[in-house]
Design an enzyme around this catalytic site. Structure first.
Site, PDB file in Angstrom:
ATOM      1  N   GLY A  22       0.874  -1.213   0.157  1.00 42.93           N
ATOM      2  CA  GLY A  22      -0.038  -0.015  -0.023  1.00 42.93           C
ATOM      3  C   GLY A  22       0.893   1.212   0.108  1.00 42.93           C
ATOM      4  O   GLY A  22       0.551   2.234   0.714  1.00 42.93           O
ATOM      5  N   TYR A 180     -14.180  -3.482  10.475  1.00 48.31           N
ATOM      6  CA  TYR A 180     -12.697  -2.687  10.403  1.00 48.31           C
ATOM      7  C   TYR A 180     -12.083  -2.929  11.691  1.00 48.31           C
ATOM      8  O   TYR A 180     -10.969  -3.156  11.917  1.00 48.31           O
ATOM      9  CB  TYR A 180     -12.992  -1.254  10.006  1.00 48.31           C
TER      10      TYR A 180
HETATM   11  N1  LIG Z   1      -5.016   7.441   7.871  1.00 47.53           N
HETATM   12  C1  LIG Z   1      -5.498   7.161   8.942  1.00 47.53           C
HETATM   13  O1  LIG Z   1      -6.013   8.014   9.761  1.00 47.53           O
HETATM   14  C2  LIG Z   1      -5.533   5.922   9.571  1.00 47.53           C
HETATM   15  C3  LIG Z   1      -5.876   5.501  10.939  1.00 47.53           C
HETATM   16  C4  LIG Z   1      -5.614   4.579  11.601  1.00 47.53           C
HETATM   17  C5  LIG Z   1      -4.890   3.385  10.764  1.00 47.53           C
HETATM   18  N2  LIG Z   1      -4.556   3.841   9.534  1.00 47.53           N
HETATM   19  C6  LIG Z   1      -3.788   2.453   8.859  1.00 47.53           C
HETATM   20  O2  LIG Z   1      -2.823   3.087   8.257  1.00 47.53           O
HETATM   21  C7  LIG Z   1      -2.741   2.056   6.970  1.00 47.53           C
HETATM   22  C8  LIG Z   1      -2.099   2.932   5.530  1.00 47.53           C
HETATM   23  O3  LIG Z   1      -3.526   3.616   5.340  1.00 47.53           O
HETATM   24  P1  LIG Z   1      -3.494   5.228   4.597  1.00 47.53           P
HETATM   25  O4  LIG Z   1      -4.321   5.826   5.681  1.00 47.53           O
HETATM   26  O5  LIG Z   1      -2.508   5.383   4.191  1.00 47.53           O
HETATM   27  O6  LIG Z   1      -4.684   5.032   3.629  1.00 47.53           O
HETATM   28  P2  LIG Z   1      -4.497   4.947   1.974  1.00 47.53           P
HETATM   29  O7  LIG Z   1      -3.963   6.023   1.586  1.00 47.53           O
HETATM   30  O8  LIG Z   1      -5.832   4.645   1.366  1.00 47.53           O
HETATM   31  O9  LIG Z   1      -3.692   3.799   1.711  1.00 47.53           O
HETATM   32  C9  LIG Z   1      -4.100   2.528   1.668  1.00 47.53           C
HETATM   33  C10 LIG Z   1      -3.173   1.751   0.653  1.00 47.53           C
HETATM   34  O10 LIG Z   1      -3.598   0.248   0.548  1.00 47.53           O
HETATM   35  C11 LIG Z   1      -3.813  -0.222  -0.601  1.00 47.53           C
HETATM   36  N3  LIG Z   1      -4.859  -1.357  -0.760  1.00 47.53           N
HETATM   37  C12 LIG Z   1      -5.905  -1.161  -0.475  1.00 47.53           C
HETATM   38  N4  LIG Z   1      -6.713  -2.577  -0.995  1.00 47.53           N
HETATM   39  C13 LIG Z   1      -5.540  -3.108  -1.112  1.00 47.53           C
HETATM   40  C14 LIG Z   1      -5.506  -4.656  -1.891  1.00 47.53           C
HETATM   41  N5  LIG Z   1      -6.463  -5.407  -1.784  1.00 47.53           N
HETATM   42  N6  LIG Z   1      -4.283  -4.929  -2.116  1.00 47.53           N
HETATM   43  C15 LIG Z   1      -3.208  -4.410  -1.861  1.00 47.53           C
HETATM   44  N7  LIG Z   1      -3.190  -3.060  -1.442  1.00 47.53           N
HETATM   45  C16 LIG Z   1      -4.452  -2.550  -1.369  1.00 47.53           C
HETATM   46  C17 LIG Z   1      -4.265   1.019  -1.602  1.00 47.53           C
HETATM   47  O11 LIG Z   1      -4.183   0.899  -2.591  1.00 47.53           O
HETATM   48  P3  LIG Z   1      -5.130   1.676  -3.851  1.00 47.53           P
HETATM   49  O12 LIG Z   1      -4.553   2.943  -4.130  1.00 47.53           O
HETATM   50  O13 LIG Z   1      -5.113   0.748  -5.123  1.00 47.53           O
HETATM   51  O14 LIG Z   1      -6.397   1.556  -3.325  1.00 47.53           O
HETATM   52  C18 LIG Z   1      -3.325   1.967  -0.703  1.00 47.53           C
HETATM   53  O15 LIG Z   1      -2.063   1.857  -1.356  1.00 47.53           O
HETATM   54  C19 LIG Z   1      -3.591   1.503   6.870  1.00 47.53           C
HETATM   55  O16 LIG Z   1      -3.379  -0.261   7.631  1.00 47.53           O
HETATM   56  C20 LIG Z   1      -4.641   2.024   8.084  1.00 47.53           C
HETATM   57  O17 LIG Z   1      -5.365   1.214   8.622  1.00 47.53           O
HETATM   58  C21 LIG Z   1      -4.743   5.008   9.070  1.00 47.53           C
END
Ligand SMILES: NC(=O)c1ccc[n+]([C@@H]2O[C@H](COP(=O)([O-])OP(=O)(O)OC[C@H]3O[C@@H](n4cnc5c(N)ncnc54)[C@H](OP(=O)(O)O)[C@@H]3O)[C@@H](O)[C@H]2O)c1
Length: 318
Positions: A22, A180
């Site tokens: 990701g 989730y």
């Molecule tokens: N942002 C927050 O406030 C927050 C809070 C708590 C935890 N987190 C954690 O932080 C981590 C990163 O999240 P983020 O906030 O950076 O979100 P994000 O920008 O949406 O990034 C998520 C990434 O996961 C990829 N992904 C989704 N489904 C996938 C699949 N089936 N196979 C492979 N890759 C996949 C997405 O690819 P696509 O571009 O193709 O969709 C994207 O690259 C996650 O584990 C999340 O739970 C984030």
């Protein structure tokens, strides 16, 4: 930790090979960028080649010397996870990885959706996929001090419960605070259990975990349903930070010398929503060893990935 830890605290990553799922957006991208800046060679899988190429070129724009390998991986499909792991092992034979960051996920899909393997999509993407990937890549991780597996969880893990009669949300489906939350609690349990199993075989590989607080990323722009979208929008001006700050707990868990086996790191601000990395408390649900063991067995059964090779990670070769 008295002084605030920032990306400047990342030790040199020269000679280290890291794999981040990701990493084409959000926290994963920022973490990949900082690791590349510090000299790491980065393997960057995305769901499509175009997304991986785009992220790689954005990294190279900022770090012209960066060595980035692109790949395709869909964590929601076990066949994709298996073929990806095989390609990594072929391209980089032997013990070739220093760091694996299980970062990718999807959040709060408004309707229960099933994957081709018959799993609820959040449980599959956020938990079962990374469980399988880590097991398949374990023989590729260098058995030496400094090697780590980092798994992203969330503050929402505190709301999670592992219900073995509802792992695929077959009885009840609530997008955020059940499906989730369960998947992110499972991530935390996995990280802890992996550490216990690594310790048991005398492995120097560390398993750590992190959560970013509330970081503004694509995670909030998907189809979240009205209630969750509204909650995110209301909190955003007061209780959020950018993705680069959101990536700091991940980078701490992945590289800081102060990070410990089984450590869990999140932001130090109010409600752990913003701020700089600190050690944070595990959700209560992550402390039950019976649940951890049962979830592990169930995950091996569901994914068909066995960690029987774990002893490989215990053969100390520095
Ligand atoms: N942002 C927050 O406030 C927050 C809070 C708590 C935890 N987190 C954690 O932080 C981590 C990163 O999240 P983020 O906030 O950076 O979100 P994000 O920008 O949406 O990034 C998520 C990434 O996961 C990829 N992904 C989704 N489904 C996938 C699949 N089936 N196979 C492979 N890759 C996949 C997405 O690819 P696509 O571009 O193709 O969709 C994207 O690259 C996650 O584990 C999340 O739970 C984030």
């Amino acid at each position: 930790m008295t002084k605030k830890w920032t990306a400047e605290g990342i030790p040199s990553q020269a000679g280290r090979r890291v794999l981040i799922t990701g990493a084409n957006s959000g926290i994963g991208f920022e973490a990949a960028l900082e690791l590349a800046r510090k000299g790491a060679e980065v393997i960057l899988p995305a769901r499509t080649q175009a997304k991986a190429d785009d992220a790689a070129s954005r990294i190279v724009q900022q770090v012209p010397t960066a060595k980035v390998h692109t790949e395709i991986l869909d964590l929601a499909a076990l066949a994709s996870v298996r073929s990806f792991a095989q390609r990594v092992a072929q391209k980089f034979p032997g013990q070739s990885l220093d760091l694996l960051i299980n970062n990718a996920d999807v959040m709060a899909l408004p309707k229960r959706d099933m994957t081709e393997d018959g799993f609820e999509r959040q449980f599959a993407t956020n938990y079962l996929g990374p469980f399988a990937l880590t097991g398949l890549l374990l023989p590729s991780i260098k058995v030496k001090q400094g090697s780590r597996v980092v798994t992203l969880s969330s503050g929402v893990s505190h709301q999670g419960t592992i219900r073995f009669d509802n792992l695929q949300s077959e009885q009840v489906y609530k997008p955020m605070f059940q499906a989730y939350a369960q998947s992110k609690l499972a991530d935390l349990i996995f990280s802890q259990e992996l550490q216990r199993r690594l310790t048991a075989v005398g492995s120097p590989i560390l398993s750590t975990s992190a959560h970013p607080g509330y970081a503004v990323t694509n995670l909030q722009t998907g189809d979240l349903g009205i209630g969750i979208s509204l909650m995110m929008k209301l909190m955003k001006p007061f209780f959020s930070q950018d993705a680069a700050h959101g990536a700091l707990p991940t980078l701490f868990a992945a590289t800081a010398r102060e990070a410990v086996a089984g450590g869990f790191y999140g932001p130090d601000g109010m409600g752990e929503l913003t701020g700089f990395p600190k050690a944070v408390a595990l959700a209560k649900g992550a402390l039950d060893l019976v649940t951890a063991n049962r979830l592990w067995q169930e995950s091996e059964r569901l994914t068909g990935v066995s960690y029987s090779d774990l002893h490989v990670a215990g053969e100390f070769r520095s």
